[in-house]
Structures are given as structure tokens and as C-alpha cells.
Scaffold this active site. Sequence first.
Site, PDB file in Angstrom:
ATOM      1  N   LYS A  53      38.316  -6.174  79.148  1.00 24.68           N
ATOM      2  CA  LYS A  53      39.498  -6.155  78.492  1.00 24.68           C
ATOM      3  C   LYS A  53      40.925  -6.875  79.232  1.00 24.68           C
ATOM      4  CE  LYS A  53      37.996  -2.462  75.072  1.00 24.68           C
ATOM      5  NZ  LYS A  53      37.979  -1.417  74.484  1.00 24.68           N
ATOM      6  N   GLY A  54      40.255  -6.029  80.895  1.00 22.98           N
ATOM      7  CA  GLY A  54      41.995  -6.134  81.321  1.00 22.98           C
ATOM      8  C   GLY A  54      42.340  -7.553  81.627  1.00 22.98           C
ATOM      9  N   ASP A 113      37.872  -6.270  93.416  1.00 25.46           N
ATOM     10  CA  ASP A 113      37.487  -5.020  93.668  1.00 25.46           C
ATOM     11  C   ASP A 113      36.171  -5.149  94.518  1.00 25.46           C
ATOM     12  OD1 ASP A 113      38.460  -2.192  93.736  1.00 25.46           O
ATOM     13  OD2 ASP A 113      36.605  -2.192  92.615  1.00 25.46           O
ATOM     14  N   ARG A 175      46.989   0.325  79.819  1.00 20.23           N
ATOM     15  CA  ARG A 175      46.864  -0.881  79.477  1.00 20.23           C
ATOM     16  C   ARG A 175      47.768  -1.767  79.235  1.00 20.23           C
ATOM     17  NH1 ARG A 175      41.705  -2.707  80.297  1.00 20.23           N
ATOM     18  NH2 ARG A 175      39.835  -2.093  79.641  1.00 20.23           N
TER      19      ARG A 175
END
Length: 195
Positions: A53-54, A113, A175
Site C-alpha cells: 500500500k505504501g 530499505d 499513511r
Amino acid sequence: MTGSGTIEVHTVNGDIETVLLTEEEILRGTDRVAEEVTRVYTGTQFTVVSVLKGSCIFASDLIRRIPIPLELAFVGASSYGEGTEAGKLVVNFIPSEKEIEGRRLLLVDDILDTGQTLYRLKAELLKRGAVDVKTCVFLDKPSRRAVEFEADFTAFEIDDTFVVGYGLDFDGHYRNLPYVGALRREIYEQARPGV
Ligand code: IMP
Ligand code: MG
């Protein structure tokens, strides 16, 4: 505001220790990346694949700044459980065969990341017949890398701090913050003692 009920307002902003990127800074970075993407893809057909979703917020700002034809698809991946440490990557869904085969794809994610997510997703899409897969990330934490992987387009590099906002979450929250901020330590310690 109408109505007579008492509304208890819980402001998420109080959970933020520091703001790392303001809305204005984010949009300047997004403009720059959009120009780079436009330069690379002008004259070719391509599909932006937003990693849910990010990346939904970043991808939607980004594509509106790319003034050339493109298609949009989504892939679902989650590499986090409930805490701030990387877990196992789960691919929830993948675009249909006709959205991948023979296509040039631009995978867009919120943050690079350890690199596991994009490394694995890129390999999967190539295996399924994409002719080219490039990657574009809103944030990059180079110091956290566990696999050798660099994005083709990066809006911002940041230090090893857990951040939320502009699509990035902690346990599914934050978010919707329009900026990027570092969470107050007690918030994640409360949620997960010992993290
Ligand atoms: P990677 O597979 O380790 O590169 O992790 C990528 C995913 O980890 C991102 O799509 C995020 O969902 C999550 N992630 C990594 N760092 C952060 C952070 O600082 N805040 C929120 N989510 C993060
Ligand atoms: Mg994510």
C-alpha cells in the site's frame, strides 16, 4: 461544522517527533523525479506499477507530473509484520499476464530499505515476461541495504530512522500524514515492548 455531538479529536501529529520532509519539499523532489522519468520514457510505451500500500500516495503525485502516455498497474507486497523490523516478504497479488508480458515497467515503491522487496518483485516481473523493469522510490535508506540493489530513480535519501507519513505506515497508521516524520520512540515501544 454542524451537529451538536462532542467530537473527540485525536491528532496523529502529536505522535511525531520531528518532521523530516515537508509537503513543499516532497513535491519539489517528486517534480524532479517526474522530469527524470519523463526524459527516460519519452517515445516509449510504459506502465507504472505501484507497490501497495505504501507507494499509493507517491505514485499518484508522481504520475500526475509525468506529461507523457503511461498505463497504471498495482502489485501487492508486504514485508513488515507489526513492528519496525523487516519480516518475510509476502506478494499478495501481481498484475495480470497481459499487463506484464512484453511490457516496460516502472516499479514504484515508498522506500528502499533492505532492498528485499524490490529485488524480489523485479525478478518476479522479469520472470513473468516484462522486457524491462526499472525502479523508482520515494525514499532510500542506503545504510540498511541487505541485498545489492539500487533504484533507477530516487526522490530522497534518508538516514536509518523509522519514518511515517506520505504513504508510509507504522502498524497500518499514519499513511495519511501529508509530510514525512519520525515517530516518537514511546509510540513504537508502547506498541511493541522491546523493539
Ligand atoms: P525492504 O524490502 O526492506 O527494502 O523494505 C521495503 C518496505 O519496508 C517498504 O515498502 C516499507 O513498507 C517498509 N519500510 C521500510 N522502512 C520503513 C520506514 O522507515 N517506515 C515505514 N515503512 C518502512
Ligand atoms: Mg510497503
